[in-house]
Scaffold this active site. Structure first.
Site, short mmCIF file in Angstrom:
data_model
loop_
_atom_site.label_atom_id
_atom_site.label_comp_id
_atom_site.label_asym_id
_atom_site.label_seq_id
_atom_site.Cartn_x
_atom_site.Cartn_y
_atom_site.Cartn_z
N THR A 199 0.83 -1.20 0.00
CA THR A 199 0.00 0.00 0.00
C THR A 199 0.87 1.25 0.00
O THR A 199 1.97 1.25 0.53
CB THR A 199 -0.95 0.02 1.21
N ARG A 200 0.34 2.30 -0.63
CA ARG A 200 0.94 3.63 -0.52
C ARG A 200 -0.12 4.61 -0.02
O ARG A 200 0.07 5.82 -0.10
CB ARG A 200 1.50 4.08 -1.87
N HIS A 204 -8.10 2.12 4.00
CA HIS A 204 -9.51 2.49 4.09
C HIS A 204 -10.35 1.22 4.21
O HIS A 204 -9.82 0.10 4.28
CB HIS A 204 -9.93 3.38 2.92
N HIS A 207 -9.78 -1.64 1.73
CA HIS A 207 -8.54 -2.37 2.02
C HIS A 207 -8.75 -3.33 3.19
O HIS A 207 -8.35 -4.49 3.14
CB HIS A 207 -7.43 -1.38 2.40
N ARG A 293 -7.99 -3.99 -6.85
CA ARG A 293 -8.37 -3.15 -7.98
C ARG A 293 -7.23 -2.21 -8.36
O ARG A 293 -6.66 -1.53 -7.52
CB ARG A 293 -9.63 -2.36 -7.62
#
Length: 395
Positions: A199-200, A204, A207, A293
């Site tokens: 993740t960057r 949320h 996720h 996604r």
């Protein structure tokens, strides 16, 4: 304490270590003032570190031309191993001209500090547009990855490298867990199956949903946020790390998650970077990797699930890590929970779609993400960091 075998070998079979021994380091320090010098940008320093700690195994240095060309054209190294992103040290012609094959070259960071050594085995020119079209699927300079390629020098320097010494991360030393250490942690915990999550963005609700679905089928989660160079409009790493800590403290079982930083820079190469991210996590010891996604995407350059389809182009045994593919998650107002089209009976109008891009857009507009987007504690941290007035809410 009982120790268990590694759940998965490093890519290529051996975890690379190119960190100098004390004796090697002293030898290089003694030569430092007599070696030709190159100053590296932030991304190349990150690449040097990841080569040295084994994150980029089986690479022992910056790619020679045979590896570079086959990676760009076929997503494999010259020896046939899958590899999807070229790892190169690109310089100007003026920098390259005085350098001769066989020389040792001193590598400095952007502040001029001596950080590593390159044993130059080859220098070669390359076609920037060809690299852009194959790796990033576009030649448009507005693409952040293509912009980097176009602005770097036209000559690649290749050869094995040494990292002078492994320094503690200046901002996140507690979470600097290198591949040898993460593998030891997995062994000590008895984890045989480990899922990695790239993740960057702050985590949320979408996720959180796909991560917890993955955790149902593995022994542990390796939460591995990227803290190297990113786009200017991405949320800063220190803010994101605070959000990850909040999530782990309040919403995840502590004994089933390890949080560690990934020092890599983002390429924004979409499908190819999904493969790259998976192989890096394989080197850290993961057996599975979450692909959701538009993984590593930017703008509209890649299809929503292109980063999942690309895994079908590789021999699963050669990759050696299992992708866990998830559809786009959303908040379903009919069932009042996170879901995907596989589990929700809702109509499109009953779905609140979540994405890191949308959260960043809201924050830039001074809006606080609602509970369907982010956990309230995370939203409060984002509001504090972005200096957005915080409404009262119940946690």
């Amino acid at each position: 304490m009982t120790h268990f075998p590694d759940p998965a070998p490093a890519h290529g079979g051996t975890l690379i270590n190119r960190i100098c021994t004390p004796e090697q380091r002293q030898e290089f320090l003694d030569k430092a003032d007599f070696l030709p010098r190159l100053r590296l940008d932030e991304r190349t320093v990150s690449d040097l570190e990841l080569i040295a700690i084994g994150g980029f195994s089986p690479l022992t240095g910056f790619m020679e031309q045979a590896d570079y060309q086959r990676v760009v054209d076929e997503m494999h190294l010259a020896n046939g191993l899958p590899w999807s992103i070229p790892i190169t040290l690109s310089v100007t012609e003026e920098e390259a001209t005085p350098l001769k094959e066989g020389m040792l070259v001193r590598l400095d960071d952007s502040l001029g500090r001596f950080v590593g050594v390159l044993q130059l085995t080859q220098k070669y020119t390359y076609d920037k547009v060809h690299e852009a079209l194959h790796v990033y699927r576009t030649n448009e300079e507005k693409h952040p990855g293509v912009k980097v390629v176009y602005r770097q020098g036209p000559v690649n320097l290749a050869g094995p490298v040494w990292l002078l010494q492994r320094e503690a991360h200046p901002r996140f030393p507690t979470y600097q867990i290198d591949p040898a250490e993460s593998r030891a942690l997995f062994r000590d915990k008895g984890w045989k199956t480990i899922v990695g999550f790239q993740t960057r963005n702050p985590i949320h609700r979408a996720h959180e949903y796909i991560i917890k679905c993955a955790m149902e089928v593995v022994d542990g989660l390796f939460l591995h946020p990227l803290v190297g160079a990113t786009k200017e409009d991405d949320i800063p790493a220190d803010v994101r790390m605070n959000c990850y800590e909040i999530m782990l403290e309040n919403y995840f079982p502590k004994d089933r998650v390890i949080l560690a930083i990934n020092p890599a820079a983002m390429r924004y190469a979409g499908p190819r970077e999904a493969i790259f991210h998976a192989l890096v996590r394989k080197n850290y010891g993961c057996t599975h990797f979450i692909v959701g996604r538009d993984h590593a995407g930017v703008g509209d350059y890649y299809g929503t699930y292109d980063a999942q389809y690309i895994f079908d182009e590789f021999d699963p045994l050669a990759l050696g890590i299992t992708p866990l593919k998830f559809e786009h998650a959303f908040y379903c107002t009919r069932t009042n929970q996170m879901a995907t089209t596989k589990t929700s009976p809702s109509t499109p109008e009953e779905r609140i779609h979540l994405s890191g891009t949308k959260v960043r857009e809201m924050l830039r507009n001074g809006q606080l993400p609602p509970p369907e987007f982010s956990r309230p504690l995370v939203a409060a941290e984002l509001a504090r960091a972005m200096q957005i007035p915080q409404p009262s809410f119940e946690i």
